[in-house]
Design an enzyme around this catalytic site. Structure first.
Site, short mmCIF file in Angstrom:
data_model
loop_
_atom_site.label_atom_id
_atom_site.label_comp_id
_atom_site.label_asym_id
_atom_site.label_seq_id
_atom_site.Cartn_x
_atom_site.Cartn_y
_atom_site.Cartn_z
NE ARG A 54 -17.90 -74.07 10.43
CZ ARG A 54 -16.85 -74.58 11.09
NH1 ARG A 54 -16.46 -74.01 12.21
NH2 ARG A 54 -16.20 -75.63 10.63
CD GLN A 67 -10.79 -76.23 18.03
OE1 GLN A 67 -11.87 -76.52 17.53
NE2 GLN A 67 -10.32 -76.82 19.12
CG ASP A 105 -6.72 -78.58 11.10
OD1 ASP A 105 -7.59 -79.46 11.27
OD2 ASP A 105 -6.99 -77.44 10.71
NE ARG A 134 -14.88 -74.36 19.16
CZ ARG A 134 -15.20 -74.55 17.87
NH1 ARG A 134 -14.73 -75.59 17.22
NH2 ARG A 134 -15.98 -73.69 17.24
#
Length: 308
Positions: free
Chosen positions: A107, A137, A225, A294
């Site tokens: 990440r 995601q 978002d 997830r």
């Protein structure tokens, strides 16, 4: 060896297999205590490195739990601990880690860091998020949509707000899974034209509509978002808020969508900014299902990469 670097870089058949396997694995865990292993433990004896240059809640916990449920072990590393790309080159870091672990999840900020890691690693690499995309995601989001509404192909999704990295992955998914996507947001924050082109080239209808209420008409799902991403400077916050206030997902906007439409948000959220509490906690919202999924989607991705 199979990496999972982006949705548009993965074969459609493999993506479909992962979605179906994620749903099956979730069903198989029904009624089982959360701390117990799965009936199958395909990662037994495997070590997975989880590297975080960006902060994380869902990515860290879901990957860690997923590996453990499948019988494997994790090593969680931070960018500061490793000085990734500063003290030792990314290429050498990839070569070294490959001698110790069976898979690397990264990440990070720059997409180039992920690509260099994958180029030089001799074990699979998974994209846990970059500034360019967030494929894990969206795989979880597709699992969520399909468990509530069935096959995703042919449906209309509306993205409201900033055409950011998550929006790019939604566009990649539109092209791979055969659904349509309407973007509504200010011109200054339009989505990556390469992601738009990818979806359109594969037959998905992609529209850009400035009026959010017009965009929402007939939507099967409305997605948003945060207005300010974690890599954005503080100076950008007020400007972003001013640009994006008209694109807040609220009850009026949801009312333009289909009566059985879903509201989706990958979290974390700034409540009453990009979406109101009324929507986030309302009957259309599946935001916590997305978070749970997830775990299941990433377990399927891990199995895909390791061929188990």
């Amino acid at each position: 060896m199979k990496h999972f670097l982006d949705i548009h870089k993965t074969e459609q058949s493999d993506l479909r297999t992962m979605i179906d396997q994620a749903i099956a694995m979730k069903d198989a865990r029904n009624g089982r205590p959360k701390g117990t292993p799965d009936d199958e433990t395909p990662l037994a004896g495997r070590m997975v490195a989880l590297i975080f240059e960006k902060p994380s809640t869902r990515t860290r916990v879901s990957f860690d739990v997923g590996v453990r449920q499948m019988g494997g072990q994790t090593m969680i590393l931070s960018g500061k601990e490793m000085q990734l790309g500063h003290g030792e080159s990314i290429a050498d870091t990839a070569r070294v880690l490959s001698r110790f672990v069976d898979l690397i999840m990264l990440r990070t900020f720059e997409e180039a860091t992920l690509l260099e890691m994958a180029e030089h690693a001799t074990v699979p690499v998974i994209n846990g998020l970059t500034d360019a995309s967030h494929p894990c995601q969206i795989m979880a989001d597709i699992v969520t949509y399909e468990e509530h509404r069935g096959p995703i192909a042919g449906h209309k999704f509306v993205w409201s707000g900033d055409g950011n990295n998550v929006c790019s992955s939604w566009l990649h998914a539109a092209g791979q899974f055969g659904f349509d996507l309407t973007f509504t947001g200010p011109e200054t924050l339009d989505p990556d034209p390469r992601a738009v082109a990818f979806a359109r080239e594969r037959g998905s209808k992609v529209e850009i509509v400035r009026d959010p209420f017009e965009a929402a008409k007939g939507a099967d799902a409305i997605v948003t978002d945060t207005w300010v991403s974690m890599h954005d400077p503080e100076s950008a916050r007020e400007r972003r808020h001013n640009q994006l206030r008209p694109y807040q997902v609220n009850a009026e906007m949801m009312a333009k969508a289909k009566p059985d439409s879903l509201f989706m948000h990958c979290l974390p959220a700034h409540r009453n900014e990009e979406a109101t509490n009324e929507v986030m906690d309302g009957p259309h919202s599946v935001i916590f299902d997305e978070s749970e999924n997830r775990l299941h989607a990433q377990k399927a991705i891990l199995r895909y990469c390791l061929g188990v």
